[in-house]
Design an enzyme around this catalytic site. Structure first.
Site, PDB file in Angstrom:
ATOM      1  N   GLU A   1      -4.272  -6.693   4.740  1.00  0.00           N
ATOM      2  CA  GLU A   1      -4.794  -7.390   3.433  1.00  0.00           C
ATOM      3  C   GLU A   1      -5.059  -8.857   3.996  1.00  0.00           C
ATOM      4  O   GLU A   1      -4.744  -9.208   5.016  1.00  0.00           O
ATOM      5  CB  GLU A   1      -3.740  -7.473   2.455  1.00  0.00           C
ATOM      6  CG  GLU A   1      -3.250  -6.213   1.929  1.00  0.00           C
ATOM      7  CD  GLU A   1      -4.172  -5.547   1.181  1.00  0.00           C
ATOM      8  OE1 GLU A   1      -5.354  -5.894   0.917  1.00  0.00           O
ATOM      9  OE2 GLU A   1      -4.162  -4.256   0.923  1.00  0.00           O
TER      10      GLU A   1
ATOM     11  N   TYR B   1     -12.793  18.039  -1.383  1.00  0.00           N
ATOM     12  CA  TYR B   1     -11.535  17.342  -0.806  1.00  0.00           C
ATOM     13  C   TYR B   1     -10.602  18.442   0.015  1.00  0.00           C
ATOM     14  O   TYR B   1     -10.612  18.193   1.058  1.00  0.00           O
ATOM     15  CB  TYR B   1     -10.857  16.903  -2.136  1.00  0.00           C
ATOM     16  CG  TYR B   1      -9.628  16.039  -1.812  1.00  0.00           C
ATOM     17  CD1 TYR B   1      -9.622  14.689  -2.384  1.00  0.00           C
ATOM     18  CD2 TYR B   1      -8.617  16.227  -1.033  1.00  0.00           C
ATOM     19  CE1 TYR B   1      -8.703  13.829  -2.108  1.00  0.00           C
ATOM     20  CE2 TYR B   1      -7.609  15.345  -0.541  1.00  0.00           C
ATOM     21  CZ  TYR B   1      -7.838  14.151  -1.434  1.00  0.00           C
ATOM     22  OH  TYR B   1      -6.564  13.157  -1.073  1.00  0.00           O
TER      23      TYR B   1
ATOM     24  N   ASP C   1      -2.477  -4.402  11.450  1.00  0.00           N
ATOM     25  CA  ASP C   1      -2.960  -3.096  11.672  1.00  0.00           C
ATOM     26  C   ASP C   1      -1.912  -2.172  12.126  1.00  0.00           C
ATOM     27  O   ASP C   1      -1.337  -1.988  12.977  1.00  0.00           O
ATOM     28  CB  ASP C   1      -4.006  -3.120  12.612  1.00  0.00           C
ATOM     29  CG  ASP C   1      -4.503  -1.820  13.161  1.00  0.00           C
ATOM     30  OD1 ASP C   1      -4.172  -0.623  12.115  1.00  0.00           O
ATOM     31  OD2 ASP C   1      -5.300  -1.442  13.887  1.00  0.00           O
TER      32      ASP C   1
HETATM   33  P1  NAD Z   1      -4.798   2.642  -1.191  1.00  0.00           P
HETATM   34  O1  NAD Z   1      -5.903   2.346  -0.671  1.00  0.00           O
HETATM   35  O2  NAD Z   1      -4.218   2.270  -2.791  1.00  0.00           O
HETATM   36  O3  NAD Z   1      -3.648   2.119  -0.467  1.00  0.00           O
HETATM   37  C1  NAD Z   1      -3.770   2.062   0.956  1.00  0.00           C
HETATM   38  C2  NAD Z   1      -2.653   1.088   1.796  1.00  0.00           C
HETATM   39  O4  NAD Z   1      -2.996   1.126   3.283  1.00  0.00           O
HETATM   40  C3  NAD Z   1      -2.891  -0.271   1.642  1.00  0.00           C
HETATM   41  O5  NAD Z   1      -1.439  -0.685   1.307  1.00  0.00           O
HETATM   42  C4  NAD Z   1      -3.713  -0.980   2.613  1.00  0.00           C
HETATM   43  O6  NAD Z   1      -3.399  -2.187   2.798  1.00  0.00           O
HETATM   44  C5  NAD Z   1      -2.869   0.061   3.502  1.00  0.00           C
HETATM   45  N1  NAD Z   1      -3.818   0.041   4.884  1.00  0.00           N
HETATM   46  C6  NAD Z   1      -5.018   0.426   5.166  1.00  0.00           C
HETATM   47  N2  NAD Z   1      -5.601   0.288   6.556  1.00  0.00           N
HETATM   48  C7  NAD Z   1      -4.129  -0.129   7.131  1.00  0.00           C
HETATM   49  C8  NAD Z   1      -4.010  -0.363   8.546  1.00  0.00           C
HETATM   50  N3  NAD Z   1      -4.841  -0.278   9.440  1.00  0.00           N
HETATM   51  N4  NAD Z   1      -2.819  -1.044   8.728  1.00  0.00           N
HETATM   52  C9  NAD Z   1      -1.839  -1.283   7.765  1.00  0.00           C
HETATM   53  N5  NAD Z   1      -2.083  -0.821   6.412  1.00  0.00           N
HETATM   54  C10 NAD Z   1      -3.459  -0.343   6.257  1.00  0.00           C
HETATM   55  O7  NAD Z   1      -4.572   4.340  -0.938  1.00  0.00           O
HETATM   56  P2  NAD Z   1      -3.550   5.156  -2.029  1.00  0.00           P
HETATM   57  O8  NAD Z   1      -4.499   5.816  -3.035  1.00  0.00           O
HETATM   58  O9  NAD Z   1      -2.351   4.651  -2.468  1.00  0.00           O
HETATM   59  O10 NAD Z   1      -3.245   6.278  -0.982  1.00  0.00           O
HETATM   60  C11 NAD Z   1      -2.303   6.421  -0.181  1.00  0.00           C
HETATM   61  C12 NAD Z   1      -1.746   7.710   0.352  1.00  0.00           C
HETATM   62  O11 NAD Z   1      -1.710   8.751  -0.589  1.00  0.00           O
HETATM   63  C13 NAD Z   1      -3.107   8.277   1.145  1.00  0.00           C
HETATM   64  O12 NAD Z   1      -2.686   8.960   2.112  1.00  0.00           O
HETATM   65  C14 NAD Z   1      -3.870   9.365   0.058  1.00  0.00           C
HETATM   66  O13 NAD Z   1      -4.496  10.323   0.952  1.00  0.00           O
HETATM   67  C15 NAD Z   1      -2.584   9.848  -0.653  1.00  0.00           C
HETATM   68  N6  NAD Z   1      -2.841  10.411  -2.117  1.00  0.00           N
HETATM   69  C16 NAD Z   1      -3.676   9.542  -2.934  1.00  0.00           C
HETATM   70  C17 NAD Z   1      -3.948  10.166  -4.063  1.00  0.00           C
HETATM   71  C18 NAD Z   1      -4.773   9.373  -5.227  1.00  0.00           C
HETATM   72  O14 NAD Z   1      -5.152   9.897  -6.209  1.00  0.00           O
HETATM   73  N7  NAD Z   1      -4.991   8.054  -4.962  1.00  0.00           N
HETATM   74  C19 NAD Z   1      -3.655  11.267  -4.444  1.00  0.00           C
HETATM   75  C20 NAD Z   1      -2.808  12.397  -3.626  1.00  0.00           C
HETATM   76  C21 NAD Z   1      -2.477  11.736  -2.323  1.00  0.00           C
END
Ligand code: NAD
Length: 401
Positions: free
Chosen positions: A76, A238, A113
């Site tokens: 972030e 998906y 990262d």
């Molecule tokens: P999001 O984008 O809201 O959050 C992603 C997080 O990853 C953030 O905290 C971001 O800062 C962090 N991040 C990204 N790149 C990074 C890096 N290089 N180093 C450190 N941190 C990093 O994502 P989300 O929707 O909460 O998804 C999280 C997981 O849940 C994913 O694996 C996604 O596939 C899974 N998921 C999401 C959904 C949905 O409906 N959104 C449904 C099922 C599963």
């Protein structure tokens, strides 16, 4: 310097942020967990991808439901000047820390990262020197557009695309509030491989390997990664697409991690197939917003609609640390059972068939709910916080992360 926060939607990406709205949303999520009472869960938690949606929700649930000390890793940006006041995830992490510390909990943020060797070394050093030496839960919740491989330096890019054939359907442009036809061409081989490298299970396994090698895991240790399967109507782009392949790769990693943990007598690795929620990612996944506005309408009517915090708190308190885990034949936890209920899905399909450009914003769907939840992610449309709030840049800069 005074700043006035403003919504800034560009297509389905929110470029503006309202730090006060983010703060209020953190308060709301903490309150939801507190209202559900405490549970006997983990005490020392590492959340990878901790700053928004599912990772943030997992952190809030374990901290305020189970009194866990937490480490959160995320990618972030903080406030720099009036044009760059930072990302919502940065404020989420800063305000979470504030509230957790006020409650006597440790809340350590690492911004950088998670894929890098450096981050793993730094987090492990912190665990050993200042966090009591071990963790009992690692949540892997990273969603990223790219990954620099820590060993080869190759930069991989993820792409949410179908495989083998193009997919056509409708999507919602949240900025212009219109439906539009969308055609997504199939992924190239490079895109397929890139998505597996970024969103598959290799980095999760690397984290657990490093933690194991450094003796940082308790005997009742658990680790969980969040997957998605979804209904038939989303499978082409998906479950059967690039992201679905990456999730299959993560499932293979789960089996390898489980074996290593068993060998060392250190608990279990889990895949939780999660429900669809409104996140930054779900708004840019083709056709998913249309599915969401139909699904939410029906789940709201049933009283089963869940936001990230509701879903992850249920998963943690009732399934991972509770007496009601529901596993499928492949050993995956299935809190998505509410979403995938066949009767509900038949109704969703029927409703989706009725949605068109004229009626998608009406009472027929839960468009308003989806739009509000999407704006909430960046601190807008939050009850009690005007979208246009006056903020002192210096006050933001004084926040500690
Ligand atoms: P999001 O984008 O809201 O959050 C992603 C997080 O990853 C953030 O905290 C971001 O800062 C962090 N991040 C990204 N790149 C990074 C890096 N290089 N180093 C450190 N941190 C990093 O994502 P989300 O929707 O909460 O998804 C999280 C997981 O849940 C994913 O694996 C996604 O596939 C899974 N998921 C999401 C959904 C949905 O409906 N959104 C449904 C099922 C599963």
């Amino acid at each position: 310097m005074r700043i006035v926060t403003k919504r800034n939607l560009v297509g389905n990406i929110s470029k503006g942020v309202n730090p006060f709205g983010c703060k209020k949303e953190i308060e709301n999520q903490i309150q939801l967990v507190k209202d559900r009472g405490t549970y006997k869960g983990p005490k020392k938690v590492l959340v990878l991808g901790a700053s928004s949606s599912y990772g943030l929700a997992s952190r809030i649930s374990t901290a305020f439901g189970s009194q866990a000390d937490t480490i959160g890793v995320s990618f972030e940006r903080g406030p720099v000047d009036e044009k760059n006041i930072g990302t919502a995830g940065w404020y989420n992490s800063a305000y979470f820390k504030q509230y957790a510390e006020e409650s006597g909990l440790i809340a350590k943020n690492f911004i950088g990262d998670a894929f890098s060797k450096r981050m793993k070394t730094d987090v492990i050093a912190y665990i050993k020197e200042e966090f009591g030496g071990k963790v009992d839960l690692v949540v892997y919740s990273i969603a990223s557009p790219k990954r620099i491989h820590p060993e080869t330096g190759i930069v991989y890019t993820s792409a949410i695309k179908p495989i083998g054939q193009a997919v056509e359907g409708q999507n919602i442009n949240l900025e212009k509030e219109v439906l539009f036809d969308q055609k997504i061409d199939p992924a190239t081989q490079e895109e397929i491989e890139g998505t597996i490298e970024v969103m598959g299970g290799e980095d999760w396994e690397m984290w657990i390997d490093e933690l194991l090698e450094n003796d940082c895991l308790t005997e009742d240790f658990k680790t969980v990664l969040y997957s998605y399967i979804g209904p038939e109507c989303t499978h082409e782009f998906y479950h059967k697409g690039t992201l679905g392949l990456a999730k299959k790769d993560a499932e293979k990693a789960q089996k390898r991690i489980s074996k290593k943990l068993q060998r060392e007598n250190k608990g279990q690795a889990l895949i939780s197939v999660s429900k669809v929620v409104t996140t930054k990612a779900s708004a840019v996944i083709p056709i998913l917003p249309l599915y969401c506005i139909a699904l939410y309408k029906l789940m709201l009517k049933q009283g089963t609609h869940e936001t990230s915090i509701m879903h992850k708190d249920r998963l943690l308190r009732e399934m991972i640390y509770g007496d009601h885990p529901e596993y499928d034949e492949q050993g995956r936890l299935r809190p998505d059972n509410w979403e995938l209920d066949p009767k509900l899905q038949a109704e969703v399909k029927e409703l989706m068939g009725k949605i068109n450009a004229e009626n998608f914003k009406t009472e027929l769907t839960a468009y308003d709910q989806f739009h509000k939840e999407f704006m909430n992610l960046s601190g807008f449309s939050v009850e009690g916080v005007p979208d246009e709030s006056e903020i002192e840049l210096e006050v933001l800069k004084q926040l500690t992360i």
